[in-house]
Design a protein around this motif. Structure first.
Motif, PDB file in Angstrom:
ATOM      1  N   TYR A 148      11.567  69.193 -34.203  1.00 19.05           N
ATOM      2  CA  TYR A 148      11.383  69.223 -35.652  1.00 19.05           C
ATOM      3  C   TYR A 148      12.717  69.218 -36.406  1.00 19.05           C
ATOM      4  O   TYR A 148      12.745  69.459 -37.613  1.00 19.05           O
ATOM      5  N   HIS A 186       5.358  62.331 -35.603  1.00 22.46           N
ATOM      6  CA  HIS A 186       4.040  62.192 -34.979  1.00 22.46           C
ATOM      7  C   HIS A 186       3.451  60.810 -35.224  1.00 22.46           C
ATOM      8  O   HIS A 186       2.232  60.649 -35.360  1.00 22.46           O
ATOM      9  N   ILE A 262       0.555  65.291 -42.479  1.00 26.94           N
ATOM     10  CA  ILE A 262       0.718  65.620 -41.067  1.00 26.94           C
ATOM     11  C   ILE A 262       0.843  67.130 -40.942  1.00 26.94           C
ATOM     12  O   ILE A 262       0.969  67.837 -41.943  1.00 26.94           O
TER      13      ILE A 262
END
Length: 273
Positions: A148, A186, A262
């Motif tokens: 991340y 993602h 998301i």
């Protein structure tokens, strides 16, 4: 120590430092017990329903009034319990937060300041003996995940965009956004508009975790200014706004441009169940 382990430990240290900063003063978001709009004229304060500002921590029979006039807000009282900056209240207007360091009004365990929000004066009240402060046992986070930490493409706007931002108490103001970042996470293409913040950029956002694991009102992320059109977004350092801890904060809400479709399972989680 591997690079990943070192990174994880660095994030944990930054989280711990932020928690210490949040608690450095007894007047913090966890000891906040009230935010009261002050109407023109007299606003009585004491213990009991007969007072406009009813605070149970004030001893029975002790009272005061906040007087809102054209030239400012005044404190009127004959009770020695009420002090302003450690002194007997004077006949001068109380300094509000828009004028620098606001005056500190104290009454027992209570501390108060007059703050201006949306051109309306409010009385912000803390209690150094607040149960929420006594119950504080730490903030909640997702496990640190290096995936991340993202290098996002920064796209400056030709001219900074003025976007109207709402806040948690129904107000709104215009804020300047110098550009946006674009990235893929993602498998989904995402973008966030960037707000100027001191020496860097601020991203006020929501994502799909708001439905179950993060604060529904949104989180924010700080980043350094773009270097060679790249901004590092480290969602492991995503933070809650103070409204996640108390109903008496006045946080900005994320602009619609920053509602991500998301799940960002990184950074700070909900404080309250």
């Amino acid at each position: 120590m591997t690079a990943e382990t070192d990174y994880v430990e660095t994030i944990k240290r930054q989280r711990s430092a932020r928690e210490e900063k949040l608690l450095a003063s007894s007047l913090n978001w966890f000891s906040l017990v009230g935010l009261f709009p002050l109407q023109d004229g007299e606003n009585t304060i004491g213990k009991g329903p007969q007072f406009r500002i009813n605070l149970s921590a004030i001893p029975a029979g002790v009272c005061a009034s906040f007087l809102v006039r054209e030239n400012g807000v005044y404190l009127a009282t004959e009770d020695a319990l009420f002090q302003v900056n450690g002194q007997t209240p004077s006949e001068t207007p109380l300094r509000q937060d828009v004028a620098g360091e606001p005056d500190l009004i104290e009454a027992g365990s209570l501390a108060m300041r007059v703050v201006l929000r949306n051109n309306q004066p409010y009385l912000r009240v803390w209690d150094r003996e607040a149960q929420a402060l006594k119950d504080f046992a730490g903030l909640h986070y997702f496990p640190v995940d290096p995936n991340y930490r993202i290098a996002a493409a920064y796209q400056p706007f030709e001219t900074p965009r003025s976007i109207r931002i709402m806040d948690a108490i129904g107000g709104e103001h215009e804020s300047l956004f110098p550009g946006q970042v674009c990235f893929t996470l993602h498998g989904v293409a995402c973008s966030l508009v960037a707000e100027e913040e001191d020496d860097g950029l601020l991203f006020n956002f929501t994502d799909l975790t708001r439905s179950d694991t993060t604060y529904p009102g949104g989180r924010y992320l700080l980043a350094d200014y773009s270097r060679e059109d790249v901004v590092i977004l480290d969602f492991n350092l995503a933070r809650n706004w103070p409204c996640a801890y108390t109903a008496f904060a006045t946080c900005p809400l994320p602009p619609v441009e920053n509602h991500l479709k998301i799940r960002i399972e990184a950074g700070e989680m909900r404080y309250h169940d």
